[in-house]
Design an enzyme around this catalytic site. Structure first.
Site, PDB file in Angstrom:
ATOM      1  CG  LEU A 515     -65.505   6.664 -87.982  1.00 26.89           C
ATOM      2  CD1 LEU A 515     -65.466   5.497 -88.347  1.00 26.89           C
ATOM      3  CD2 LEU A 515     -66.973   7.273 -88.488  1.00 26.89           C
ATOM      4  N   GLY A 516     -64.521   8.246 -83.495  1.00 29.12           N
ATOM      5  CA  GLY A 516     -64.770   7.881 -82.165  1.00 29.12           C
ATOM      6  C   GLY A 516     -63.242   7.914 -81.431  1.00 29.12           C
ATOM      7  CB  VAL A 517     -61.619   9.447 -78.989  1.00 30.77           C
ATOM      8  CG1 VAL A 517     -60.500   9.240 -78.027  1.00 30.77           C
ATOM      9  CG2 VAL A 517     -61.667  10.535 -79.906  1.00 30.77           C
ATOM     10  N   GLY A 518     -61.421   6.043 -77.923  1.00 36.71           N
ATOM     11  CA  GLY A 518     -61.733   5.147 -76.923  1.00 36.71           C
ATOM     12  C   GLY A 518     -60.209   4.877 -76.026  1.00 36.71           C
ATOM     13  N   GLY A 519     -60.205   4.156 -75.315  1.00 33.99           N
ATOM     14  CA  GLY A 519     -59.095   4.066 -74.319  1.00 33.99           C
ATOM     15  C   GLY A 519     -57.788   3.661 -75.025  1.00 33.99           C
ATOM     16  NE  ARG A 522     -57.473  11.603 -81.149  1.00 29.74           N
ATOM     17  CZ  ARG A 522     -58.086  12.626 -80.997  1.00 29.74           C
ATOM     18  NH1 ARG A 522     -58.578  13.230 -82.292  1.00 29.74           N
ATOM     19  NH2 ARG A 522     -58.386  13.584 -80.073  1.00 29.74           N
ATOM     20  CB  VAL A 523     -62.222   4.753 -84.443  1.00 32.43           C
ATOM     21  CG1 VAL A 523     -62.683   3.652 -85.564  1.00 32.43           C
ATOM     22  CG2 VAL A 523     -61.966   3.937 -83.218  1.00 32.43           C
ATOM     23  CE  LYS A 537     -59.855   0.116 -80.980  1.00 32.73           C
ATOM     24  NZ  LYS A 537     -60.903  -0.902 -80.664  1.00 32.73           N
ATOM     25  CG  ASP A 633     -65.983  -0.716 -72.540  1.00 34.93           C
ATOM     26  OD1 ASP A 633     -67.003  -0.183 -71.889  1.00 34.93           O
ATOM     27  OD2 ASP A 633     -65.155  -0.049 -73.184  1.00 34.93           O
TER      28      ASP A 633
END
Ligand SMILES: *[C@@H]1O[C@H](CO)[C@@H](O)[C@H](O)[C@H]1NC(C)=O
Ligand SMILES: *[C@@H]1O[C@H](CO)[C@@H](O)[C@H](O)[C@H]1NC(C)=O
Ligand SMILES: *[C@@H]1O[C@H](CO)[C@@H](O)[C@H](O)[C@H]1NC(C)=O
Ligand SMILES: *[C@@H]1O[C@H](CO)[C@@H](O)[C@H](O)[C@H]1NC(C)=O
Length: 851
Positions: A515-519, A522-523, A537, A633
């Site tokens: 679903l996404g990538v953050g600091g 990965r989600v 997550k 954020d």
């Protein structure tokens, strides 16, 4: 102003990189440049040394440690002006099977380079001569002729693992004809250049056994840069420009920096690729908002009967800050790297990174395609690649050309050796097969045992089984100085998941469910066994920042329960994993409903409701808890939408409690996402709730204009949405830049209120910005203006849409009374209760025209 900040940032980065370069230099100084132990450069048939691309080729007749076992051979030399390069001036022509034997000092992979040119006036028909070239193990060329070869000369480069003391290269003419060669190179290469493993693509799985196989270079590109010859490369490689392989529809821009800016990390050196390769790249050109959704694609004609080794080189030389460039990489139609965030791997900009793949060319195409394209989760729509190498892999018959094995060309001589090779190959194959079966068995057993582990009770602490991690954590908590010495055992963090449950739910972290990538990590999307959809997550266990954020997030979420904050279902800390499980937000991030996807556009009313929801979540953060919390954020990818498009604020990894803030701690790290960052926070490093208000102002502009907060490919004055939209707002012409799809459906008064609100949020100084409560109130008002306009002379609106709700928020609820997050009944929360309490506010709004 914001540009100034950007410049400051760049300066800072430069300063830091300068120190890094100095450091790297000091580190590197202890290593000499790579000097190959075996270094044969042979000019065949020549009577004198020939210098080509800075290297001296010595005549084969004069080379001391070279044994040429030639049968009848003829030497030709041409002075014709047609000869493309001096290296092709002379040739040795073989009338029967002949070979060169190279003494090898250092076993391992070697470059074997062959130069061919049918020298004119040789007295033989070199153009139709069918040439076969083999080594002891591999067929390199099989009945090759220049007949259909339009390029007048041919250069071949192979990478062969030599595991004996000699390398024998044999040239075999076809019956009644001749074979020839102009020059040969046999040069050792560093062991760390090619590895045994790469990632296979179809299906995705690790592929090992490469060290046994021969490679032939078919493409090596310096993407976005110029042709580099052997002189510019410490390993004598050539790098071509990529332009002729670019798919016609790819619109690209070249980006480049000075090669000295490239910071090689551990494990990547100039031998991997010269810094001039990493210092240039292609990026998405003309990524205008309306049609930013395209891939940059390179197309390579290949022989579909072979597999290919593909090495992709990346280096983020464009970004101004970390974690702003996230993109996808495809090989053929398979996702090779999903949501690649270079800076999260390299922890810095301008740091080279490469990744190896093995691809079976799809059966219905003679082309191999490599694409990079934007990721919808990214803040900035862009993608980049710096270099690319494609090498053909020898087939099961150990051939790089056709379907004949060495034995069919050399029936007697090296058959014994090859038999050994085959036996070894079989053993290796068998071991691999057994290992594979074993692995499958283990998986099955685990799968079966899993069911017995299910239904573990709610909480078993400590949170970390791993005591080392625990220590690290407590240090961090002391340093951060937040009043957060919470005893984890006293708080309901939700369900504890086993790692196996997480694996099952996320289909083993299937990249297709990303679903996404953050600091933090990965989600993934997931489904629990009972059918509940979740978001998983998964933290990166190696990252210190990850551990800190994991803790922060758990602490924050355990204290917070609100309809407009994403709620935690549970977590998993098995095997030093850091996994958080959240409620699934079916409609994903707000951003994906604004641009970069094919999702239907949101109406103005929907947009206002979403902004109001998010504002309410933030307002609760700032004022609802006993201690104010700053999100730090706020951005459109952190505002998620559930199946009813109710907005919830997510990602509390960077959150900080305030205002009793430990100043020294904050001043050490300006965090947040570029484009959303409060300039005042950046300048003075003093964090207040007003920093969130600024970021929220950026979100408002993004919602209105449907473009990224930062788009570096736009003209300078448009790069930053805050600056750009503010200039239009000040002229009172915000309608000129708003989403085209909204035109005609927005009430001008509503738009005016919205624009004023965003403008106030984006005020230069925090003191001039409104509180989130004020923002909320103003957005409610904008919605009311829109509603009254559209429902004028209509029935009063039904009560089910409850957007006119309170501003006052209750203080943090007692946990015992808080709604259980596990059973998902979190709809009837505080803000519904407040509706009644704040009817006074409502009454102020019922007749907006009167104001
Ligand atoms: C040719 O090159 C080799 C190696 O660089 C050198 O030792 C030799 O002296 C050269 N010969 C001539 C004739 O220049
Ligand atoms: C070359 O092959 C040998 C034997 O298979 C192996 O041990 C070695 O690691 C290989 N070297 C490289 C650089 O692949
Ligand atoms: C980019 O290419 C991949 C693979 O072919 C495809 O799945 C994807 O939809 C493409 N993206 C865009 C924006 O065209
Ligand atoms: C692939 O192999 C087939 C025979 O199996 C052959 O007919 C075909 O020409 C080969 N393809 C190429 C591109 O050489």
């Amino acid at each position: 102003m914001v540009l100034l900040v950007m410049m400051m940032m760049v300066k800072l980065v430069k300063l830091v990189s300068f120190f890094l370069v100095v450091l790297l230099f000091l580190v590197n100084a202890s290593f000499a440049l790579y000097t190959p132990l075996d270094n044969y450069l042979i000019a065949c048939g020549s009577s004198q040394n020939i210098t080509f691309q800075g290297h001296t080729f010595v005549p084969d007749s004069q080379h001391s440690s070279l044994v040429s076992k030639t049968g009848d051979s003829i030497v030709v030399t041409s002075n014709s002006r047609l000869v493309p390069f001096p290296i092709y001036q002379s040739a040795r022509i073989f009338t029967e099977k002949s070979s060169y034997t190279f003494e090898i000092e250092q076993e391992g992979r070697h470059w074997l380079r062959l130069y061919f040119y049918p020298v004119p006036n040789s007295g033989h028909d070199l153009i139709s001569a069918a040439i076969t070239v083999v080594t002891d193990d591999f067929v390199l060329l099989s009945n090759f002729t220049f007949r259909n070869y339009k390029g007048s000369y041919m250069f071949k480069e192979y990478a062969i693992n030599v595991t004996s003391e000699t390398l024998i290269v044999t040239f075999i003419p076809s019956i009644g004809s001749v074979a020839f060669v102009n020059a040969i190179e046999v040069v050792s290469m560093p062991d760390e250049l090619f590895f045994d493993q790469a990632l296979a693509l179809h299906p995705p799985a690790p592929f090992s056994g490469l060290s046994e196989l021969a490679f032939e270079t078919v493409y090596r590109l310096n993407i976005g840069g110029s042709f580099l010859n052997a002189q510019n490369d410490t390993l004598g490689r050539t790098w071509d420009n990529d332009l002729k392989y670019l798919h016609v529809n790819s619109s690209v821009t070249n980006v480049s920096v000075s090669p000295s800016n490239i910071k090689y990390p551990k494990g990547v050196t100039a031998e991997t690729a010269p810094n001039s390769v990493y210092a240039t790249a292609e990026a998405m050109g003309n990524a205008n908002v309306a049609n930013s959704n395209f891939n940059i694609t390179w197309v390579f004609p290949v022989d579909r009967n072979f597999s290919y080794f593909i090495r992709l080189h990346f280096c983020d030389i464009m970004s101004k800050s970390l974690n702003t460039l996230v993109f996808n990489v495809y090989i053929n139609n398979d996702t090779a790297l999903g949501s690649l965030d270079l800076s999260s791997i390299t922890n810095d900009l301008a740091v080279p990174y490469y990744k190896d793949f093995v691809s079976n060319v799809s059966v219905d195409s003679d082309n191999l395609t490599v694409s990079v394209g934007p990721d919808t989760m990214a803040d900035i729509t862009n993608a980049t690649m710096s270099g690319l190498e494609i090498m053909k892999i020898s087939n099961a018959l150990k051939s790089l050309d056709g379907f004949s094995s060495v034995e069919s060309f050399l029936p007697s001589s090296s058959s014994k050796k090859n038999t050994i090779g085959i036996i070894v190959g079989c053993v290796v194959g068998a071991v691999a097969a057994i290992a594979f079966v074993g692995l499958c068995y283990c998986c099955l057993v685990q799968r079966n045992s899993k069911s017995t582990q299910q239904g573990r009770p709610l909480l078993s602490l400590p949170l970390y089984g791993n005591s080392q991690t625990m220590t690290k954590m407590s240090t961090i908590s002391q340093k951060s100085g937040t009043a957060s010495c919470i005893s984890l055992s006293s708080i309901n963090l939700g369900r504890v998941f086993t790692f196996q449950e997480i694996l099952d739910a996320s289909n083993k972290f299937d990249e297709r469910l990303l679903l996404g990538v953050g600091g933090f990590g990965r989600v993934y999307k997931g489904t629990l066994e009972d059918g509940t959809n979740i978001a998983v997550k998964r933290g990166n266990p190696r990252s210190e920042q990850g551990i800190a954020e994991f803790r922060t997030e758990i602490e924050m979420l355990s204290k917070l329960r609100h309809r407009h904050l994403v709620s935690l279902i549970g977590y998993c800390d098995e095997r030093s994993e850091m996994i958080l499980v959240y409620e699934c937000m079916a409609n994903g991030p707000l951003r994906s409903h604004l641009y970069g996807t094919d999702l239907p556009p949101l109406s103005w009313k929907q947009r206002l409701e979403i902004c109001i929801g998010a504002a309410r979540g933030l307002h609760y953060l700032h004022t609802g808890a006993s201690q104010s919390i700053i999100h730090r954020d706020v951005k459109t990818t952190n505002i998620l939408l559930d199946d009813n498009f109710v907005a919830k604020v997510a990602d509390f990894g960077l959150s900080k409690t305030g205002p009793a803030l430990d100043q020294t701690h904050v001043s050490t790290a300006v965090k947040g996402s570029f484009g959303y960052l409060d300039p005042e926070y950046f300048r003075r490093q003093q964090l207040t709730e007003k920093s969130d208000v600024y970021s929220f102002g950026v979100v408002l502009m993004e919602v209105l204009c449907t473009r990224p907060a930062l788009n570096p490919v736009l003209p300078r004055d448009q790069v930053n949405i805050a600056e750009w939209a503010m200039s239009w707002q000040k002229k009172g012409m915000l309608d000129q830049i708003m989403d085209q799809k909204l035109i005609g459906s927005v009430n001008p008064a509503s738009l005016k209120k919205f624009g004023e609100t965003a403008e106030k949020c984006l005020a230069e100084y925090g003191v001039d910005r409104p509180s989130m409560g004020d923002v909320l109130w103003n957005l409610e008002y904008a919605l009311q203006l829109q509603e009254t306009a559209s429902s004028a002379l209509m029935e009063p609106e039904d009560n089910s849409t409850n957007h006119i709700t309170g501003i006052q928020l209750t203080t943090l609820q007692n946990f015992d009374n808080s709604v259980s997050m596990i059973d998902g009944e979190n709809s009837a929360t505080d803000d519904d209760a407040e509706d009644a309490a704040t009817s006074a506010v409502f009454s102020q709004l019922v007749n907006p025209h009167g104001r």
